[in-house]
Design a protein around this motif. Sequence first.
Motif: not given
Length: 571
Positions: A445, A447, A453, A455
């Motif tokens: 993922k 950030l 997040e 993914v």
Amino acid sequence: MASYKETLIQKRRILYLLLGVFLTTILVFIRLFYLQVVRHKDFSALATSQHWTRSTLLAKRGQILVEDYYTHELYPIALNQALDMVFVVPAEIEDREETALRLSEILNIEKEKILEMFELGPYYAPIKHKLTEEETKAIEEAKLKGVMVTSEQWRYYPEGELLSQVLGFVDRDGNGKYGIEEVYNNILVGKSGVFKGEKDPSGIPIVFGENFLEPPKDGDNLVLTINRDIQLIVEQKLKEAVEKHRADGGSVIVMDPNNGAVLAMANYPTFDSNKYEEVNQDSYYVFNNPCVAGEFEPGSVFKIVTMAAGLDSGKIEPEDTFYDTGSKTINGRTITNANEKTYGKVTMTQVLAQSINLGTVHILSEMGKDIFYSYIKKFGLGVKTGIDAPYEAFGKVFEPHEVGDHHYATMTFGQGISITPIQLATVASAIANGGNLVQPHLIKKILKEGKNEEVKEYNLIGQVISPATAANLTKMMIKVVEEGHGYQAKIKGYKIAGKTGTAQVPAVSGYDPNKTIGSFVGFAPALDPKFVILVKIDVPRDVVWAESTAVPVFGEIADFLLKYFQIPPSE
């Protein structure tokens, strides 16, 4: 009274004078037009620069993180570190000899080298980067005129050599090189900001003047699929094996067969990403990741592809029999089994367990070159897997019309065809998960701004073989471990599926008789796989066969993983 001739001369002088004044006026106007119109933007910018101060605000490079399997906490494996550097302003140094001597004593650099650095320029000459706290303190206490200390941002890899060929490194200009650092450089690097403020004629900022600020946007953080605990064990076991067998090198991949997530990826020899500049030019090859960029002829481990093609096309069944005579001549060239053994009547399951070359040649004769080639392509061989790593190799697969029958026959047991380790791990994953080709990947993922997040989604590439074929082939690969050359991969209480491969290494003409590559690919628990492991040992010096080099490494890593994932025994 002036004569006519004198009058004419005076008139000419006045005319020349007026013409000169006219031309001068024209030139002045042209010059003014050039300065005020043509160069307007340039002089406007110059005036602005004298009235405004502008500073670039550097963005922080995003971190690279791994996630703990049990706690889900994130740990950085690539981050930023502020370290001091020392530089000099040579024009301000009063006594070069004395200054060079003092710096030499503090920095442990030869005085003559420091004097050479003084010649790099009158206003800026870097002396040493990444100072220790003791060096910084000593320089500041020395109070040497013309010697300055300033802070720099450096990429820091707290685990040293761990994952170096997966991560790559960041060069002095802040650019990612090799590995994740290069592939995701644009995401990691962020965007610099700008501060613009008014200043007075002496260059001092005006406190209540007009200011403009565009803050920097720091790079995004990346979370890898890599499991640090598994990576540590894999690198340790690989290094031990390479050194034990005095091999040229080796590679290991651990992958989740159900989604393509790479849990560990290691090569040996390797390097320390913090010390990439210390790598000798002759050893730059260590920057590459052989798991992705290295091609090799796989040898008998490739028989799982041939067997899958034969089973899925309906041309053979696991218990079909074949009579092995020990040799077969095709296009005037003879093919034999390893060690020139003859096995007589055997089943297809025994062909795989005993790794019988002539058995896979028989399968080719049953299904034909076109069907065989179609399955090679279905398994994604001869093309990149698309893994997020740079410089991925294609491998080399020949179409039926490109080579003769003998060459295609040798391809059935993994000679005359080249693949990459990540391709082989992907093939094994398709067998393990019921026939689906997965997308191997390293990023779990992203950030955004360190918190939001994103993914990463990875879809199945497609169905390569039927679930029934995958199940039958899995049972046959279990026999390889329980009754064949993969016996050192056995773990009490568990079913393990796998296949060995001992490949000859191509030379300028034919194959080198003194070199082999040993490999083993397998998965466990065989009937409900949680991981695939590929082990490859390049050119061992003490033994020839993969069952003595690659298989034991697989067994040790698999034993650790079964305990780590707390998978209970099934028998």
